[in-house]
Design an enzyme around this catalytic site. Sequence first.
Site, mmCIF file in Angstrom:
data_model
loop_
_atom_site.group_PDB
_atom_site.id
_atom_site.type_symbol
_atom_site.label_atom_id
_atom_site.label_comp_id
_atom_site.label_asym_id
_atom_site.label_seq_id
_atom_site.Cartn_x
_atom_site.Cartn_y
_atom_site.Cartn_z
ATOM 1 N N ASP A 1 -8.037 -4.798 -0.889
ATOM 2 C CA ASP A 1 -8.486 -5.619 -2.018
ATOM 3 C C ASP A 1 -8.208 -7.109 -1.823
ATOM 4 O O ASP A 1 -8.822 -7.945 -2.470
ATOM 5 C CB ASP A 1 -7.801 -5.151 -3.310
ATOM 6 C CG ASP A 1 -8.179 -3.727 -3.611
ATOM 7 O OD1 ASP A 1 -9.377 -3.441 -3.649
ATOM 8 O OD2 ASP A 1 -7.276 -2.892 -3.813
ATOM 9 N N HIS B 1 0.842 -1.195 0.000
ATOM 10 C CA HIS B 1 0.000 0.000 0.000
ATOM 11 C C HIS B 1 0.873 1.239 0.000
ATOM 12 O O HIS B 1 1.942 1.249 0.613
ATOM 13 C CB HIS B 1 -0.919 0.017 1.227
ATOM 14 C CG HIS B 1 -2.078 0.925 1.065
ATOM 15 N ND1 HIS B 1 -1.995 2.275 1.321
ATOM 16 C CD2 HIS B 1 -3.342 0.684 0.635
ATOM 17 C CE1 HIS B 1 -3.168 2.821 1.059
ATOM 18 N NE2 HIS B 1 -4.004 1.885 0.627
HETATM 19 C C1 LIG Z 1 -0.231 -0.156 -3.937
HETATM 20 C C2 LIG Z 1 1.160 0.005 -4.550
HETATM 21 C C3 LIG Z 1 1.032 0.684 -5.915
HETATM 22 C C4 LIG Z 1 2.006 0.855 -3.620
HETATM 23 O O1 LIG Z 1 3.253 0.923 -4.213
HETATM 24 P P1 LIG Z 1 4.433 1.802 -3.613
HETATM 25 O O2 LIG Z 1 3.902 3.042 -3.006
HETATM 26 O O3 LIG Z 1 5.443 1.935 -4.670
HETATM 27 O O4 LIG Z 1 4.915 0.877 -2.456
HETATM 28 P P2 LIG Z 1 6.349 0.804 -1.864
HETATM 29 O O5 LIG Z 1 7.062 2.094 -2.043
HETATM 30 O O6 LIG Z 1 6.183 0.288 -0.499
HETATM 31 O O7 LIG Z 1 7.060 -0.299 -2.765
HETATM 32 C C5 LIG Z 1 8.357 -0.733 -2.404
HETATM 33 C C6 LIG Z 1 8.815 -1.820 -3.310
HETATM 34 O O8 LIG Z 1 7.964 -2.936 -3.148
HETATM 35 C C7 LIG Z 1 7.476 -3.376 -4.402
HETATM 36 N N1 LIG Z 1 6.097 -3.812 -4.247
HETATM 37 C C8 LIG Z 1 5.093 -3.064 -3.722
HETATM 38 N N2 LIG Z 1 3.959 -3.774 -3.768
HETATM 39 C C9 LIG Z 1 4.265 -4.978 -4.308
HETATM 40 C C10 LIG Z 1 3.498 -6.116 -4.610
HETATM 41 N N3 LIG Z 1 2.204 -6.155 -4.396
HETATM 42 N N4 LIG Z 1 4.123 -7.186 -5.154
HETATM 43 C C11 LIG Z 1 5.444 -7.155 -5.391
HETATM 44 N N5 LIG Z 1 6.237 -6.092 -5.139
HETATM 45 C C12 LIG Z 1 5.630 -5.008 -4.595
HETATM 46 C C13 LIG Z 1 7.536 -2.130 -5.276
HETATM 47 O O9 LIG Z 1 7.616 -2.505 -6.643
HETATM 48 C C14 LIG Z 1 8.812 -1.488 -4.788
HETATM 49 O O10 LIG Z 1 9.900 -2.158 -5.390
HETATM 50 P P3 LIG Z 1 11.250 -1.352 -5.779
HETATM 51 O O11 LIG Z 1 11.757 -0.817 -4.490
HETATM 52 O O12 LIG Z 1 12.095 -2.409 -6.404
HETATM 53 O O13 LIG Z 1 10.800 -0.283 -6.732
HETATM 54 C C15 LIG Z 1 1.834 -1.373 -4.694
HETATM 55 O O14 LIG Z 1 1.990 -1.973 -3.434
HETATM 56 C C16 LIG Z 1 1.115 -2.272 -5.630
HETATM 57 O O15 LIG Z 1 1.240 -2.117 -6.854
HETATM 58 N N6 LIG Z 1 0.331 -3.272 -5.099
HETATM 59 C C17 LIG Z 1 -0.409 -4.159 -5.931
HETATM 60 C C18 LIG Z 1 -1.637 -3.460 -6.495
HETATM 61 C C19 LIG Z 1 -2.692 -3.260 -5.441
HETATM 62 O O16 LIG Z 1 -3.003 -4.137 -4.681
HETATM 63 N N7 LIG Z 1 -3.287 -2.062 -5.456
HETATM 64 C C20 LIG Z 1 -4.355 -1.704 -4.555
HETATM 65 C C21 LIG Z 1 -3.883 -0.707 -3.560
HETATM 66 S S1 LIG Z 1 -5.160 -0.404 -2.345
#
Ligand SMILES: CC(C)(COP(=O)(O)OP(=O)(O)OC[C@H]1O[C@@H](n2cnc3c(N)ncnc32)[C@H](O)[C@@H]1OP(=O)(O)O)[C@@H](O)C(=O)NCCC(=O)NCCS
Length: 404
Positions: A330, A273
């Site tokens: 979700d 998230h």
């Molecule tokens: C929600 C989301 C966009 C937040 O992303 P974010 O703000 O970039 O989160 P973070 O900064 O904590 O991410 C850190 C790292 O973890 C990775 N990461 C985050 N969520 C991940 C997931 N669900 N699966 C695998 N890797 C994930 C990111 O790619 C990032 O990698 P990097 O450092 O190599 O670039 C992301 O977690 C995501 O895409 N989740 C899946 C989609 C989802 O469930 N969306 C609904 C949100 S309510």
Amino acid sequence: MRFIGRAITMEEKTIDAKNIGLRGVKVADTRISDVDGEKGILIYRGFNICDLVVHSTFEEVSLLLLNDRLPTGEELKGFQKILVSERGIPSAVFTLMKKLPPSAHPMDVLQASIPILASYDPELHEETREANLRKATRLIAKLPNIVASWDRIRKGLKPVRPRSKLTHAGNFLHLLSGKVPDPETARDFDICLILHAEHSFNASTFAGREVASTHAHMYASIAAAIGALSGELHGGANSEVMKMLLDIGELNWVKSWVSEKMRRGGKIMGMGHAVYHTEDPRATILRGISQRLADRTGDRHWLELTKAIEGATKEEFRRIKGKEIFPNVDFYSASVYHMMGIPTDLFTPVFAISRIAGWAAHIIEEKFAEAQPKPELYRPDSDYVGTYCGPQACEYIPVEKRTS
Ligand SMILES: CC(C)(COP(=O)(O)OP(=O)(O)OC[C@H]1O[C@@H](n2cnc3c(N)ncnc32)[C@H](O)[C@@H]1OP(=O)(O)O)[C@@H](O)C(=O)NCCC(=O)NCCS
């Protein structure tokens, strides 16, 4: 890395907060909700969602979000009555649906229906707070009917008439299946609606507020919010979680599926998230609902599969990134909706029929500057990094003389 926003000064016309998706950048004040991403707490108008899911209903929460206070018994009864009386949708919406190919995505159909509702709203251009509240109430009342009716029409079934005796949640399940749901399932769905109703400045809410800041009407703002919600990184994630569950299928595939996906740099939908750095409190409550449904239906497969994916993702994330990842709203809503008999591509529209309450509250707050001194049109800045041929700009070569 978190960017901490700072106030803009007269001398300094821009602040550099680019290419980070506005994460951590504060763009407005709000009185509607607060997310404590470190402690995993979500409050709506001062009330913890953990209390609201125990004591409240979606109808009451909607009124709380729209009005900044809990309603009296009389106010709530009046609101419920209006919601029931506004459940019908104009026949033009049915005409549109009957002309669309059955393959049309329910989110697109929902978004396309909004301007039609606008055309039939007698107060469309009346920009008082009271008129906007009435428009919000009509939208909250009508969205479930649109989503359920489209599902039936695309399947060649006749839409079902709303039932005045059923709650907002129970009525939606009835409109979808044609059957009156059992009270436990209707209440669990009601809790799902409460949990999805509001979440501060997320992408769709911001989209809605941004459109409202141009003085566009409530319906135009809501249509924008629906578009933003449709993406898989936002509201689309719940149906992507279900596709993942269906794709993995069996418990013994979970570990290899998750590690292969993450090895290729893929995201595990429903995990992680942008704001929560601990478990999303909504995921905790939805895990409980998933458990209850599994107990009631006797089908534990989807719950067990979801739990196994959560465990495998956490393990793999720790191994690769050396840190924790948690399920978001979700993740468990997928198994919950599936067990309630809701089709996978309706999961995101179901999110919308709940979030409409939060969107409308934000649009009203934006229009009437209820949390800041005066309304402001959103107008961010950017740095141009495209072609540059000097102060005179590039020479325009007529098309017939162009060689490349
Ligand atoms: C929600 C989301 C966009 C937040 O992303 P974010 O703000 O970039 O989160 P973070 O900064 O904590 O991410 C850190 C790292 O973890 C990775 N990461 C985050 N969520 C991940 C997931 N669900 N699966 C695998 N890797 C994930 C990111 O790619 C990032 O990698 P990097 O450092 O190599 O670039 C992301 O977690 C995501 O895409 N989740 C899946 C989609 C989802 O469930 N969306 C609904 C949100 S309510």
